[in-house]
Structure formats: structure tokens, C-alpha cells
Design a protein around this motif. Structure first.
Motif, PDB file in Angstrom:
ATOM      1  N   MET A 345       0.806  -1.210   0.000  1.00 40.65           N
ATOM      2  CA  MET A 345       0.000   0.000   0.000  1.00 40.65           C
ATOM      3  C   MET A 345       0.848   1.272   0.000  1.00 40.65           C
ATOM      4  SD  MET A 345      -2.839   1.156   2.852  1.00 40.65           S
ATOM      5  CE  MET A 345      -3.562  -0.480   2.784  1.00 40.65           C
ATOM      6  N   LEU A 346       1.894   1.294   0.819  1.00 43.93           N
ATOM      7  CA  LEU A 346       2.621   2.540   1.054  1.00 43.93           C
ATOM      8  C   LEU A 346       4.011   2.576   0.422  1.00 43.93           C
ATOM      9  CD1 LEU A 346       1.696   3.179   4.808  1.00 43.93           C
ATOM     10  CD2 LEU A 346       0.508   3.961   2.738  1.00 43.93           C
ATOM     11  N   ALA A 347       4.502   1.444  -0.010  1.00 44.92           N
ATOM     12  CA  ALA A 347       5.811   1.418  -0.677  1.00 44.92           C
ATOM     13  C   ALA A 347       5.723   0.524  -1.907  1.00 44.92           C
ATOM     14  CB  ALA A 347       6.892   0.919   0.286  1.00 44.92           C
ATOM     15  N   PRO A 348       4.839   0.867  -2.841  1.00 45.63           N
ATOM     16  CA  PRO A 348       4.588  -0.013  -3.987  1.00 45.63           C
ATOM     17  C   PRO A 348       5.794  -0.187  -4.903  1.00 45.63           C
ATOM     18  CG  PRO A 348       3.516   2.103  -4.315  1.00 45.63           C
ATOM     19  CD  PRO A 348       4.011   2.082  -2.900  1.00 45.63           C
ATOM     20  N   GLU A 349       6.729   0.766  -4.862  1.00 40.46           N
ATOM     21  CA  GLU A 349       7.912   0.667  -5.718  1.00 40.46           C
ATOM     22  C   GLU A 349       9.088   0.014  -5.007  1.00 40.46           C
ATOM     23  OE1 GLU A 349       8.734   4.512  -7.330  1.00 40.46           O
ATOM     24  OE2 GLU A 349       6.750   4.726  -8.243  1.00 40.46           O
ATOM     25  N   GLY A 350       8.840  -0.504  -3.825  1.00 41.73           N
ATOM     26  CA  GLY A 350       9.902  -1.179  -3.083  1.00 41.73           C
ATOM     27  C   GLY A 350      10.428  -0.327  -1.957  1.00 41.73           C
ATOM     28  N   GLY A 351      11.342  -0.892  -1.201  1.00 40.67           N
ATOM     29  CA  GLY A 351      11.890  -0.206  -0.040  1.00 40.67           C
ATOM     30  C   GLY A 351      11.301  -0.762   1.245  1.00 40.67           C
ATOM     31  N   THR A 352      11.744  -0.206   2.352  1.00 38.47           N
ATOM     32  CA  THR A 352      11.289  -0.640   3.669  1.00 38.47           C
ATOM     33  C   THR A 352      10.621   0.522   4.378  1.00 38.47           C
ATOM     34  OG1 THR A 352      13.087  -2.246   3.865  1.00 38.47           O
ATOM     35  CG2 THR A 352      12.017  -1.562   5.908  1.00 38.47           C
ATOM     36  N   ILE A 353       9.416   0.298   4.857  1.00 37.96           N
ATOM     37  CA  ILE A 353       8.756   1.309   5.677  1.00 37.96           C
ATOM     38  C   ILE A 353       9.358   1.219   7.075  1.00 37.96           C
ATOM     39  CG2 ILE A 353       6.566   2.191   6.563  1.00 37.96           C
ATOM     40  CD1 ILE A 353       5.195   0.710   4.251  1.00 37.96           C
ATOM     41  N   GLN A 354      10.021   2.275   7.480  1.00 39.41           N
ATOM     42  CA  GLN A 354      10.694   2.269   8.780  1.00 39.41           C
ATOM     43  C   GLN A 354       9.786   2.764   9.910  1.00 39.41           C
ATOM     44  OE1 GLN A 354      13.448   0.834   9.197  1.00 39.41           O
ATOM     45  NE2 GLN A 354      14.482   0.821   7.211  1.00 39.41           N
ATOM     46  N   MET A 355       8.911   3.713   9.600  1.00 41.46           N
ATOM     47  CA  MET A 355       8.001   4.250  10.614  1.00 41.46           C
ATOM     48  C   MET A 355       6.642   4.520   9.976  1.00 41.46           C
ATOM     49  SD  MET A 355       9.620   4.364  13.533  1.00 41.46           S
ATOM     50  CE  MET A 355       8.431   5.302  14.501  1.00 41.46           C
ATOM     51  N   LEU A 356       5.601   4.283  10.749  1.00 43.34           N
ATOM     52  CA  LEU A 356       4.232   4.634  10.374  1.00 43.34           C
ATOM     53  C   LEU A 356       3.600   5.260  11.613  1.00 43.34           C
ATOM     54  CD1 LEU A 356       1.636   4.548   8.616  1.00 43.34           C
ATOM     55  CD2 LEU A 356       1.299   2.194   9.419  1.00 43.34           C
ATOM     56  N   ALA A 357       2.988   6.427  11.454  1.00 41.99           N
ATOM     57  CA  ALA A 357       2.451   7.144  12.609  1.00 41.99           C
ATOM     58  C   ALA A 357       1.065   7.680  12.304  1.00 41.99           C
ATOM     59  CB  ALA A 357       3.374   8.301  12.987  1.00 41.99           C
ATOM     60  N   ARG A 358       0.292   7.865  13.347  1.00 42.02           N
ATOM     61  CA  ARG A 358      -0.985   8.568  13.226  1.00 42.02           C
ATOM     62  C   ARG A 358      -0.799   9.991  13.735  1.00 42.02           C
ATOM     63  NH1 ARG A 358      -4.876   8.515  17.952  1.00 42.02           N
ATOM     64  NH2 ARG A 358      -3.546   8.136  19.757  1.00 42.02           N
TER      65      ARG A 358
END
Length: 382
Positions: A345-358
Motif C-alpha cells: 500500500m505505502l511502498a509499492p515501488e519497493g523499499g522498507t517502511i521504517q516508521m508509520l504514525a498517526r
């Protein structure tokens, strides 16, 4: 687990009963909060002065996993305390490393205030992608330079909080505010965000479902419960972990309504109310922000921590509440479905999501307990 939830649950009778027994339920863990008051004033030596701020950095589960060696003149060697890892929810120590990045960035910013540049050599003796170990995380060298320009975000250090309470669902987070948060990133990390309510709703559900997985996986839930510090005495004795101090929790604990044993009992009021409380937080997000790195090296994680610290300070300056929702980013088998989904959903082109915040707006919350700097110095200058 929110104070207002437990206040409703406990009722005046429980608090009055505790008070009638002669027990002071209004006390606060003053010693555990003292590092906030001591920051910048207890030490004159530049490294220790900077470190007195660095120990206030955000970090997962408030584990404060840093140890420093200041025995070499002009240097700070940073190590991880391997007794303060989170092996079940953070099996590869990725989140812990991000917290160490926050520490380094706050130390660097504090040094700038006093006219010192800090040159940082990360993992000078090498690194292990699977786990942090006894080797230094960084060697920081202080260089006096009176021409340096302090970062204006530093003014927010003592005001910064993680707002782990429900947000006001009638108040939106503007695109302008999101843009200002994204703009403070400077470590090569991609920072994105959204206040589009259709996307927010989708992320509310994803983060809620991931939270449920963590709670319903016995070993990951117990990892958090083991770190509960219930009441002022426990917080003073161990000012790390998850703070449940204050009159409501003192009374709940004395009445037997709240304990680690009760929290682990899935039929108890403590468990059911606590579960509802943390899920309400995910359900009241008014925007989300996430950070992506191309790779997932230790350096990538450190850089994510540096940017996360700056984003926190910028949010404080804007009056925007921020809370990490890292459950879907955790790398244990039961979380795989949500980990894959959030990356699609948030990194469709690859990579690592390091943080997700509200993000959102809510009530003011107190400071988090901290160990004093003296407890974190493993070797001092002779």
C-alpha cells in the motif's frame, strides 16, 4: 490503556477507598521525571550536557537502550544495552536501532546549541543485519565551531510527547501541516503522508488489525505487559518501559483491578478495557505519516531515527499530536500478512517502511520517565 478509561472503570469509590487506607494516591514519580528538569543544567562539560538531552529521545517501549562511553576526550562512544531489546516484537532490532538514531540526532542538535559540530562514525567495528551486539553503534567526535547555526527545532525538545490518546475526530490535520512535517526530513529518507479520509480509513483498519495481532499473539503481548511499570514505586525503581503511574493507576493497583496478572487474563476488565483503549487510538487517526528507505541496513535505520526525531519536534511546534503505530511493520511470522499489505500500500515501488504514525489533535499528556544520564554512562573520563 488510557487514564480516562481507567478513571471511569475504577470509579470514585475505589479511589476514595485507597485514600481512606492512608495511602497517598496522588503522588508522581518525581525522581523518574527529574532528567527532564536536569537537561542542559546538571552538566557543564559539552558532551555530557548534550547527552543530558539525548536521553530524552523517543524510543520503542521507552526501553532507553543506550549506553555511552565518555572515557576518551572529545568523544562519545554509543553502545546498545542488549538487555533492553524487544526480541518478540522487534526480532531484528530494527526499531531499537531507529531509537538509537533518535538519540544520536538529539545529541547532535544539543551540541549545536553550544557551538559544537558532531562527526559521527556509524558502526566503526562493523554491524550484523540480524541483531545488534556488543560492538559500538557509533563513535561521535565533538569539534568546537562557534560559527555553527543551531536548529530552531531544538526549542521543542522539552515539550515533545508521544500522544497516545484518542484524537479529536472533528479536527482535521491540514495538508499544510503534513507538508511542514515532511519538509524537516534531511537524512535521505522518503517521508510521505495523507489526510485523505478514504485513505485514512483504510490505514485505520490496517493499523487496528495489526494491533489486534500483537495483542492476540501471547508472546508479543506478554513482552509489553512484562514492561508495565504500575504505580509510582515501580516507575521510580525502573523508569523505563510502559508507565502507569498517577492516582488512577495507584488506586486500580491497590484495589486489585489492575496488575500485570490481570492484564494477561483475557477475561479480565483490565485486559478488555485496555484492548478497547488502544484500538480507539488507531480508530481516531486523522492523518498518517510514513517513512521509507530504499534499503534496510543499519545505517538506513539510523537515518530513519534521525528524521523521526526531527518530525516529532516539528509536530510539537505545530501543536500536532503524533504516535507511532509500528505493529504492521514488525517482522515476526504472525504479522507477515499485515507487513506485506502495508508495504504494498505505502511502498509499492519497493523499499522498507521504517516508521508509520498517526496524527491528530488531542489532550496534553505528561512526560515519560527516564533513567538519569549517570545510569547510562558505562565508562567515564578518569
Amino acid at each position: 490503556m488510557k487514564r480516562r478509561t481507567f478513571l471511569t472503570l475504577a470509579g470514585g469509590g475505589v479511589i476514595l477507598a485507597a485514600g481512606a487506607g492512608g495511602y497517598l494516591v496522588t503522588r508522581t514519580p518525581d525522581q523518574a521525571l527529574q532528567p527532564w528538569d536536569d537537561a542542559g543544567s546538571l552538566y557543564r562539560e559539552p558532551r555530557k550536557k548534550a547527552l543530558s538531552y539525548a536521553i530524552l529521545a523517543p524510543n520503542p517501549h521507552n526501553r532507553q537502550p543506550w549506553l555511552v562511553d565518555v572515557s576518551q576526550a572529545g568523544q562519545v562512544a554509543l553502545y546498545v544495552d542488549t538487555e533492553r531489546l524487544l526480541p518478540h516484537t522487534d526480532p531484528f532490532n530494527r526499531q531499537i536501532t531507529i531509537g538509537l538514531g533518535c538519540f544520536l540526532e538529539l545529541m547532535r542538535m544539543a551540541a549545536l546549541q553550544d557551538g559544537f559540530l558532531v562527526e559521527i562514525d556509524h558502526f566503526p567495528q562493523g554491524q550484523d543485519r540480524e541483531a545488534l551486539d556488543q560492538r559500538p553503534v557509533a563513535i561521535a567526535t565533538f569539534h568546537e565551531d562557534k560559527t555553527v547555526t543551531p536548529n530552531p527545532l531544538f526549542a521543542q525538545v522539552l515539550k515533545r510527547r508521544s500522544l497516545k490518546e484518542p484524537y479529536d475526530t472533528a479536527r482535521e490535520v491540514s495538508a499544510n501541516a503534513l507538508g511542514k512535517l515532511q519538509a524537516v526530513a534531511g537524512a535521505g529518507v522518503s517521508v510521505e503522508g495523507s489526510n485523505d479520509m478514504s485513505r485514512v480509513e483504510t490505514l485505520r483498519k490496517l493499523t487496528r488489525d495489526a494491533m489486534i495481532v500483537e495483542i492476540e499473539t501471547p508472546r508479543t503481548y506478554k513482552e509489553s505487559v512484562d514492561l508495565f511499570r504500575i504505580g509510582s514505586s515501580e516507575v521510580e525503581a525502573n523508569p523505563d518501559g510502559i508507565d502507569f503511574s498517577g492516582p488512577v493507576f495507584e488506586a486500580m493497583h491497590l484495589s486489585g483491578l489492575f496488575s500485570r496478572e490481570a492484564a494477561l487474563d483475557r477475561s479480565s476488565t483490565a485486559f478488555l478495557e485496555g484492548r478497547a483503549a488502544v484500538l480507539e487510538n488507531t480508530d481516531t487517526a486523522m492523518a498518517h505519516l510514513w517513512m521509507v528507505t530504499d534499503g534496510n541496513s543499519r545505517i538506513d535505520q539510523i537515518h530513519a531515527g534521525r528524521d523521526w526525531l526531527r518530525i516529532n519536534l516539528a509536530a510539537t511546534a505545530l501543536g500536532v499530536g503524533i504516535q507511532p503505530l509500528s505493529q504492521a511493520l514488525q517482522e515476526y511470522p504472525e504479522m507477515t500478512t499485515h507487513y506485506d499489505e502495508v508495504h504494498r500500500m505505502l511502498a509499492p515501488e519497493g523499499g522498507t517502511i521504517q516508521m508509520l504514525a498517526r496524527l491528530g489533535y488531542g489532550v496534553s499528556v505528561p512526560r515519560s520517565p527516564r533513567w538519569p544520564l549517570s545510569a547510562k554512562i558505562m565508562k567515564d573520563q578518569a
